[in-house]
Design an enzyme around this catalytic site. Structure first.
Site, PDB file in Angstrom:
ATOM      1  N   TYR A   1      -2.435  -0.420  10.287  1.00 59.04           N
ATOM      2  CA  TYR A   1      -2.421  -0.818   8.867  1.00 59.04           C
ATOM      3  C   TYR A   1      -1.096  -0.411   8.226  1.00 59.04           C
ATOM      4  O   TYR A   1      -0.455  -1.202   7.521  1.00 59.04           O
ATOM      5  CB  TYR A   1      -3.598  -0.138   8.158  1.00 59.04           C
ATOM      6  CG  TYR A   1      -3.759  -0.516   6.707  1.00 59.04           C
ATOM      7  CD1 TYR A   1      -4.367  -1.704   6.342  1.00 59.04           C
ATOM      8  CD2 TYR A   1      -3.310   0.337   5.703  1.00 59.04           C
ATOM      9  CE1 TYR A   1      -4.522  -2.046   5.007  1.00 59.04           C
ATOM     10  CE2 TYR A   1      -3.457   0.000   4.366  1.00 59.04           C
ATOM     11  CZ  TYR A   1      -4.068  -1.188   4.018  1.00 59.04           C
ATOM     12  OH  TYR A   1      -4.213  -1.517   2.699  1.00 59.04           O
TER      13      TYR A   1
ATOM     14  N   SER B   1       0.861  -1.189   0.000  1.00 53.11           N
ATOM     15  CA  SER B   1       0.000   0.000   0.000  1.00 53.11           C
ATOM     16  C   SER B   1       0.894   1.234   0.000  1.00 53.11           C
ATOM     17  O   SER B   1       2.052   1.160   0.420  1.00 53.11           O
ATOM     18  CB  SER B   1      -0.863  -0.007   1.270  1.00 53.11           C
ATOM     19  OG  SER B   1      -1.505   1.236   1.463  1.00 53.11           O
TER      20      SER B   1
HETATM   21  N1  LIG Z   1      -8.666  -0.973  -1.534  1.00 47.79           N
HETATM   22  C1  LIG Z   1      -7.658  -0.169  -1.247  1.00 47.79           C
HETATM   23  O1  LIG Z   1      -7.797   1.058  -1.215  1.00 47.79           O
HETATM   24  C2  LIG Z   1      -6.292  -0.723  -0.981  1.00 47.79           C
HETATM   25  C3  LIG Z   1      -5.216   0.166  -1.027  1.00 47.79           C
HETATM   26  C4  LIG Z   1      -3.944  -0.321  -0.787  1.00 47.79           C
HETATM   27  C5  LIG Z   1      -3.766  -1.654  -0.522  1.00 47.79           C
HETATM   28  N2  LIG Z   1      -4.835  -2.492  -0.475  1.00 47.79           N
HETATM   29  C6  LIG Z   1      -4.580  -3.892  -0.179  1.00 47.79           C
HETATM   30  O2  LIG Z   1      -5.075  -4.677  -1.237  1.00 47.79           O
HETATM   31  C7  LIG Z   1      -5.400  -5.976  -0.740  1.00 47.79           C
HETATM   32  C8  LIG Z   1      -6.801  -6.314  -1.184  1.00 47.79           C
HETATM   33  O3  LIG Z   1      -7.684  -5.344  -0.617  1.00 47.79           O
HETATM   34  P1  LIG Z   1      -9.144  -5.048  -1.212  1.00 47.79           P
HETATM   35  O4  LIG Z   1      -9.298  -3.594  -1.184  1.00 47.79           O
HETATM   36  O5  LIG Z   1      -9.370  -5.820  -2.450  1.00 47.79           O
HETATM   37  O6  LIG Z   1     -10.004  -5.628   0.015  1.00 47.79           O
HETATM   38  P2  LIG Z   1     -11.320  -6.512   0.045  1.00 47.79           P
HETATM   39  O7  LIG Z   1     -11.757  -6.501   1.474  1.00 47.79           O
HETATM   40  O8  LIG Z   1     -12.257  -6.051  -0.992  1.00 47.79           O
HETATM   41  O9  LIG Z   1     -10.775  -7.957  -0.341  1.00 47.79           O
HETATM   42  C9  LIG Z   1      -9.869  -8.634   0.525  1.00 47.79           C
HETATM   43  C10 LIG Z   1     -10.018 -10.133   0.343  1.00 47.79           C
HETATM   44  O10 LIG Z   1      -9.119 -10.777   1.264  1.00 47.79           O
HETATM   45  C11 LIG Z   1      -9.826 -11.826   1.903  1.00 47.79           C
HETATM   46  N3  LIG Z   1      -9.234 -12.089   3.219  1.00 47.79           N
HETATM   47  C12 LIG Z   1      -9.336 -11.340   4.343  1.00 47.79           C
HETATM   48  N4  LIG Z   1      -8.706 -11.945   5.360  1.00 47.79           N
HETATM   49  C13 LIG Z   1      -8.175 -13.087   4.865  1.00 47.79           C
HETATM   50  C14 LIG Z   1      -7.421 -14.140   5.432  1.00 47.79           C
HETATM   51  N5  LIG Z   1      -7.084 -14.143   6.723  1.00 47.79           N
HETATM   52  N6  LIG Z   1      -7.018 -15.155   4.621  1.00 47.79           N
HETATM   53  C15 LIG Z   1      -7.370 -15.174   3.307  1.00 47.79           C
HETATM   54  N7  LIG Z   1      -8.114 -14.218   2.723  1.00 47.79           N
HETATM   55  C16 LIG Z   1      -8.513 -13.189   3.506  1.00 47.79           C
HETATM   56  C17 LIG Z   1     -11.261 -11.341   2.004  1.00 47.79           C
HETATM   57  O11 LIG Z   1     -12.173 -12.412   2.188  1.00 47.79           O
HETATM   58  C18 LIG Z   1     -11.440 -10.619   0.681  1.00 47.79           C
HETATM   59  O12 LIG Z   1     -11.907 -11.477  -0.341  1.00 47.79           O
HETATM   60  C19 LIG Z   1      -5.222  -5.901   0.777  1.00 47.79           C
HETATM   61  O13 LIG Z   1      -3.965  -6.414   1.136  1.00 47.79           O
HETATM   62  C20 LIG Z   1      -5.281  -4.420   1.047  1.00 47.79           C
HETATM   63  O14 LIG Z   1      -4.618  -4.065   2.241  1.00 47.79           O
HETATM   64  C21 LIG Z   1      -6.096  -2.053  -0.702  1.00 47.79           C
END
Ligand SMILES: NC(=O)c1ccc[n+]([C@@H]2O[C@H](COP(=O)([O-])OP(=O)(O)OC[C@H]3O[C@@H](n4cnc5c(N)ncnc54)[C@H](O)[C@@H]3O)[C@@H](O)[C@H]2O)c1
Length: 261
Positions: A165, A152
């Site tokens: 985070y 991130s």
């Molecule tokens: N959306 C954003 O703005 C953003 C920005 C920077 C980084 N990220 C990172 O991107 C990645 C995906 O985020 P997203 O926005 O798609 O979130 P999201 O919540 O839409 O999807 C996350 C997925 O991870 C799964 N998950 C959660 N805990 C888990 C576990 N213990 N084991 C296996 N699967 C698990 C959930 O079931 C879900 O399907 C994350 O690492 C998040 O930190 C997201």
């Protein structure tokens, strides 16, 4: 299924075996779609088995090769079993995308919830550590491969009100850079993508909890918008492919210029 599969003429992962964690939605699903669009065969996983199986059914309906196994990345045995299953199904793993993650509620450090801090470290940092450990053992055994971690912009600099985070994502960058150096001579590249706020369920939850946050984020963005998961997915696929063959140990910001100040 949200998003679309866009075969990319400039990117080929034809026949490559790619493992994705947290693939049931958001950035993980978009990465899986981009990888499949470039010709990869997929081992998908998520802790949410029902959504994960639906995603795989959708891929099958499009004639794509994808398998699913439920995996909680905080559980070492579950992660080890996932890597073993991928090798059992496909014989090898060419690319591993460690994407599963959770958010924390917005609060300054003095008011941070201890349980949320522990959860962020357990899923976002220890989960990536466990995945990398078992993936690296396989990549070493087969003579090479690629890892892409989903970090991130909060892993590249301070993120006010997201202390736990941010700490977890800085940890992911530490693992990414360390493994990149440790295994560079063994045919293994390790990179990370570093998105800013991206339109997924995770961000939807944050926006619902924080009235006015969307407007503040859009105002702070040089491009005056949030990112889209498909934009991150395409970068993940590019980092998985030979087109990025000399990129190693990097955190690629996907943030519309936010960290360019
Ligand atoms: N959306 C954003 O703005 C953003 C920005 C920077 C980084 N990220 C990172 O991107 C990645 C995906 O985020 P997203 O926005 O798609 O979130 P999201 O919540 O839409 O999807 C996350 C997925 O991870 C799964 N998950 C959660 N805990 C888990 C576990 N213990 N084991 C296996 N699967 C698990 C959930 O079931 C879900 O399907 C994350 O690492 C998040 O930190 C997201």
């Amino acid at each position: 299924m949200t998003g679309t599969l866009k075969p990319s003429a400039s990117m080929s992962l034809a026949g490559k075996i790619c493992l994705v964690t947290g693939a049931a939605g958001g950035i993980g699903l978009a990465a899986a779609q981009a990888l499949a669009g470039a010709g990869a065969r997929l081992m998908l996983s998520d802790v949410d088995e029902a959504r994960g199986r639906q995603v795989v059914a959708d891929f099958h309906a499009l004639g794509l090769d994808a398998r699913f196994m439920a995996c909680d990345v905080t559980n070492a045995a579950s992660v080890e079993a996932l890597v073993a299953r991928a090798v059992e199904e496909f014989g090898r793993i060419d690319c591993a995308v460690n994407n599963a993650g959770v958010e924390t509620r917005h609060a300054k450090l003095a008011d941070h919830d201890d349980a949320e801090f522990d959860r962020a470290i357990a899923v976002n940092l220890k989960g990536v550590y466990l995945c990398m450990k078992h993936e690296l053992r396989q990549l070493l055994a087969q003579g090479g491969g690629v890892i892409v971690n989903v970090a991130s912009v909060a892993g590249l600099g301070g993120a006010p009100t997201l202390g736990g985070y941010s700490a977890s994502k800085h940890g992911v960058m530490g693992l990414t850079r360390t493994a990149a150096i440790e295994y560079a001579k063994r045919g293994i590249r390790v990179n990370a993508v570093c998105p800013s706020y991206t339109n997924t369920d995770m961000v939807q939850r944050m926006l619902e909890r924080n009235p006015g946050l969307r407007e503040a984020l859009v105002n702070a963005s040089p491009m005056k918008r949030l990112g889209e998961p498909e934009e991150v997915g395409l970068a993940v696929a590019w980092l998985c492919g030979d087109e990025s063959s000399f990129i190693n140990g990097q955190g690629l910001a996907l943030d519309g210029g936010l960290t360019a100040w």
